[in-house]
Design a protein around this motif. Structure first.
Motif, PDB file in Angstrom:
ATOM      1  N   ALA A  12      -4.409   6.199  -8.377  1.00  0.00           N
ATOM      2  CA  ALA A  12      -3.057   5.635  -8.389  1.00  0.00           C
ATOM      3  C   ALA A  12      -2.492   5.555  -9.806  1.00  0.00           C
ATOM      4  CB  ALA A  12      -3.059   4.248  -7.750  1.00  0.00           C
ATOM      5  N   THR A  13      -3.308   5.132 -10.755  1.00  0.00           N
ATOM      6  CA  THR A  13      -2.803   5.039 -12.132  1.00  0.00           C
ATOM      7  C   THR A  13      -2.556   6.420 -12.721  1.00  0.00           C
ATOM      8  OG1 THR A  13      -5.074   4.821 -12.929  1.00  0.00           O
ATOM      9  CG2 THR A  13      -3.811   2.808 -12.683  1.00  0.00           C
ATOM     10  N   ASN A  21       7.252  10.512 -18.600  1.00  0.00           N
ATOM     11  CA  ASN A  21       8.389  11.081 -19.324  1.00  0.00           C
ATOM     12  C   ASN A  21       9.689  11.033 -18.521  1.00  0.00           C
ATOM     13  OD1 ASN A  21       7.559  12.983 -17.491  1.00  0.00           O
ATOM     14  ND2 ASN A  21       8.064  14.725 -18.789  1.00  0.00           N
ATOM     15  N   ASP A  22       9.611  10.887 -17.210  1.00  0.00           N
ATOM     16  CA  ASP A  22      10.821  10.823 -16.381  1.00  0.00           C
ATOM     17  C   ASP A  22      10.571   9.942 -15.149  1.00  0.00           C
ATOM     18  OD1 ASP A  22      13.398  11.348 -15.475  1.00  0.00           O
ATOM     19  OD2 ASP A  22      12.818  13.185 -14.443  1.00  0.00           O
ATOM     20  N   PRO A  23      10.369   8.628 -15.360  1.00  0.00           N
ATOM     21  CA  PRO A  23      10.051   7.755 -14.217  1.00  0.00           C
ATOM     22  C   PRO A  23      11.263   7.508 -13.320  1.00  0.00           C
ATOM     23  CG  PRO A  23      10.251   6.462 -16.210  1.00  0.00           C
ATOM     24  CD  PRO A  23      10.397   7.899 -16.618  1.00  0.00           C
ATOM     25  N   ALA A  30       5.463   1.805  -7.483  1.00  0.00           N
ATOM     26  CA  ALA A  30       4.032   2.100  -7.433  1.00  0.00           C
ATOM     27  C   ALA A  30       3.273   1.289  -8.480  1.00  0.00           C
ATOM     28  CB  ALA A  30       3.791   3.591  -7.642  1.00  0.00           C
ATOM     29  N   VAL A  31       3.816   1.192  -9.688  1.00  0.00           N
ATOM     30  CA  VAL A  31       3.163   0.410 -10.744  1.00  0.00           C
ATOM     31  C   VAL A  31       3.116  -1.062 -10.345  1.00  0.00           C
ATOM     32  CG1 VAL A  31       3.372  -0.382 -13.130  1.00  0.00           C
ATOM     33  CG2 VAL A  31       3.693   2.030 -12.585  1.00  0.00           C
ATOM     34  N   LYS A  32       4.213  -1.570  -9.778  1.00  0.00           N
ATOM     35  CA  LYS A  32       4.226  -2.963  -9.329  1.00  0.00           C
ATOM     36  C   LYS A  32       3.192  -3.191  -8.228  1.00  0.00           C
ATOM     37  CE  LYS A  32       8.947  -4.205 -10.538  1.00  0.00           C
ATOM     38  NZ  LYS A  32      10.271  -4.597 -10.034  1.00  0.00           N
ATOM     39  N   ARG A  33       3.026  -2.207  -7.366  1.00  0.00           N
ATOM     40  CA  ARG A  33       2.042  -2.334  -6.284  1.00  0.00           C
ATOM     41  C   ARG A  33       0.623  -2.357  -6.840  1.00  0.00           C
ATOM     42  NH1 ARG A  33       2.223   0.376  -0.451  1.00  0.00           N
ATOM     43  NH2 ARG A  33       0.181  -0.264   0.221  1.00  0.00           N
TER      44      ARG A  33
END
Length: 125
Positions: A12-13, A21-23, A30-33
């Motif tokens: 996941a990470t 570079n282009d979130p 996904a990062v919050k999850r």
């Protein structure tokens, strides 16, 4: 963190890191999850119980063209296979990795062979 004590978050990470570079909004979610998962499992982690009857073990797997069906099929990176392996000594993991292969495999067998070579680079000095 995923390299030292939480190997279950490796895939996941890595997927999130690919889009630094282009979130997009989906990457933020996904990062919050991942963070929510880590907060909810703070008391979890690796537990080492060495079994001296076991020696050096290496488990390897590959996912052949894993991003092909869900990704942009015109993007060459979507056909890259993923390598994953864990190296264990006395039944305890000492090194693990999950990453995209650098070359395009033309079959499942070739993807597995590339994964095996990646793992053996870590096992044999």
């Amino acid at each position: 963190l995923q390299q030292t004590s939480r190997p279950e978050t490796s895939m996941a990470t890595h997927q999130c890191a690919r889009f630094n570079n282009d979130p997009k909004l989906c990457h933020e979610r996904a990062v919050k999850r991942i963070c929510k998962y880590l907060l909810g499992t703070m008391n979890k982690g690796l537990i080492f119980k060495p079994d001296l009857s076991k020696g050096l073990e290496c488990y390897v797997d590959a996912d052949f063209a894993g991003g092909w069906s869900s990704g942009d099929q015109t993007n060459p990176a979507s056909v890259l296979s993923r390598t994953g392996f864990v190296i264990m000594y006395a039944g305890c993991p000492i090194f693990w990795s999950s990453k995209l292969q650098t070359e395009i495999a033309l079959s499942t067998t070739e993807a597995e062979y590339i994964a095996l070579l990646s793992a053996m680079r870590e096992v044999l000095p």
